[in-house]
Design an enzyme around this catalytic site. Structure first.
Site, PDB file in Angstrom:
ATOM      1  CD  GLU A 131      -2.872  -1.166   2.373  1.00 33.68           C
ATOM      2  OE1 GLU A 131      -2.768  -0.258   3.228  1.00 33.68           O
ATOM      3  OE2 GLU A 131      -3.735  -2.064   2.434  1.00 33.68           O
ATOM      4  N   PRO A 132       0.343   2.421  -0.301  1.00 32.14           N
ATOM      5  CG  PRO A 132      -0.990   4.045  -1.344  1.00 32.14           C
ATOM      6  CD  PRO A 132      -1.053   2.689  -0.725  1.00 32.14           C
ATOM      7  CD  GLN A 295      47.322  -8.147 -13.877  1.00 30.19           C
ATOM      8  OE1 GLN A 295      47.607  -7.110 -13.276  1.00 30.19           O
ATOM      9  NE2 GLN A 295      48.088  -9.230 -13.861  1.00 30.19           N
ATOM     10  N   GLY A 356      32.236   4.980 -22.077  1.00 29.33           N
ATOM     11  CA  GLY A 356      31.231   5.978 -22.431  1.00 29.33           C
ATOM     12  C   GLY A 356      30.086   5.406 -23.231  1.00 29.33           C
ATOM     13  CD  GLU A 379       8.251 -10.985  -5.083  1.00 27.24           C
ATOM     14  OE1 GLU A 379       7.586 -10.432  -4.186  1.00 27.24           O
ATOM     15  OE2 GLU A 379       7.735 -11.569  -6.030  1.00 27.24           O
TER      16      GLU A 379
END
Length: 401
Positions: A131-132, A295, A356, A379
């Site tokens: 609920e909110p 690496q 980028g 969940e």
């Protein structure tokens, strides 16, 4: 790619199912996922394909027209689907939780009525706890059901329904004080109602409104909505299991298997991020050689692959534990916690490898970067998982002094 996240001990049928889903994902989901996601478009053609494959009835027993498969098989299929596009796995997941709750807790009439149509995907499920103002405190639910003859009248506002618009059956958890005297523990006065409705938005049946889609950072395509009940009348025979006061336990059982599903989604997204990262690292050249030969990049790839493997192993263990009939809240909590955290880290490392270009919507990793955070809260947050894990560990390792 195929070396990671392998699952030992699968039957021939399980291998065939997972392989079929993997082929479907490679051919039908991955090529269109980013375009559909950027348009926030519901993947109707993909959903139709999943219906043809029988995935909406994967865990529904054969007597009701499903495939009668295990949670492990289902989780491995979800892992593959999330690898293609996490939103599609969300469409399946909420449906699966409602079907599971019906199978485990429904009356015979409820099973006979809903499960055959759910197996075909003709009835599609959603479930609603939040609920909110609720957050993780389920006991603070304020939505109410009041008995009126052979019906209940439901009032309240629910939040964060996956499939809220496209579903035709919603399992809704509300407070029902009937038969529960004042002072009863909150979780003992909650009831799950099976609310049937028309798909769509606006007033979808008298007293029930789905206002519209919530605009989200990621997890697009699938509809996430509110649900507003204002004098919604539901027949008494649509109380899940036929008895009030059991809703909290029914929902928690559904969420427990849902956590295995979220873990599987984390595994799938992490796998895809690793695939994108290791491929790009071999294509992108700097200082006269592919960056995969540096690496620093090899270290990243090693860490990413190890996290993918570890998350997959924990997810498989949690699914197998549930399939064995044993309590698996500890294993499910661990798997959900680890898989979601590792997913975020693997996606971020793949994003860094892209440099980028990872910031460009032209590249798939940009979408994964926005999708991964949802798994951190779905969940139950990491903090909730750690509470569950900690309490269960104290039960298992209780000091006798």
């Amino acid at each position: 790619m195929a070396r990671l996240a392998q699952t030992a001990g699968l039957t021939d049928v399980q291998q065939e199912i997972v392989s079929t889903v993997r082929d479907f994902v490679d051919k039908e989901i991955i090529p269109v996922a980013t375009e559909l996601e950027h348009r926030d478009e519901y993947p109707q053609q993909i959903v139709d394909g999943l219906k043809e494959l029988g995935l909406f009835g994967l865990m529904i027993p054969e007597e009701y027209g499903g495939l009668g498969e295990s949670l492990l098989t289902y989780a491995l299929c979800v892992e593959e689907i999330a690898r293609g596009w996490m939103s599609v796995s969300g469409i399946i997941n909420t449906h699966f939780i409602v079907a599971y709750m019906l199978k485990q807790h429904g009356t015979q009439e409820q099973k006979d009525h809903f499960l055959p149509k759910m197996a075909l995907g003709d009835i599609r499920g959603a479930f609603s706890m939040s609920e909110p103002a609720l957050g993780s405190d389920v006991s603070a639910i304020t939505s109410k059901a009041v008995r009126d003859g052979d019906e209940y009248v439901l009032t309240g506002q629910k939040m964060w329904l996956t499939n809220g618009g496209t579903s035709s059956l919603v399992a809704v958890l509300v407070r029902s004080d009937e038969g529960h005297p004042e002072g009863t523990a909150p979780h003992k006065s909650m009831t799950t109602f099976l609310v049937e409705k028309e798909p769509g938005f606006g007033e979808v049946r008298p007293g029930l409104t789905i206002p519209g889609k919530i605009d989200k950072m990621g997890y697009k395509g699938v509809d996430t909505t509110e649900l507003i009940m204002d004098g919604l009348r539901v027949p008494a025979d649509r109380v899940l299991g036929g008895v009030t006061g059991r809703g909290f336990y029914q929902m928690m059982d559904g969420v427990e298997v849902g956590r295995v599903n979220v873990a599987a989604r984390g595994c799938g997204v992490a796998q895809r991020a690793f695939e994108l990262g290791v491929r790009y690292a071999q294509q992108r050249h700097t200082f006269g050689k592919p960056i995969a030969q540096h690496q620093a990049i090899q270290f990243k790839l090693a860490e990413m692959a190890t996290k993918v493997e570890a998350a997959h192993a924990m997810m498989v263990n949690a699914a197998r534990k549930k399939d064995s009939g044993e309590r698996n809240d500890l294993e499910a909590g661990m798997a959900k916690y680890l898989a979601s955290e590792y997913c975020k880290e693997v996606v971020e490392d793949a994003f860094r490898i892209h440099g980028g270009y990872g910031f460009s919507k032209e590249y798939e990793i940009e979408r994964l970067y926005r999708e991964a955070p949802m798994l951190l809260i779905g969940e139950g947050t990491a903090e909730i998982q750690k509470m569950i894990i900690g309490r269960r560990l104290l039960e298992e390792y209780r000091f006798q002094g």
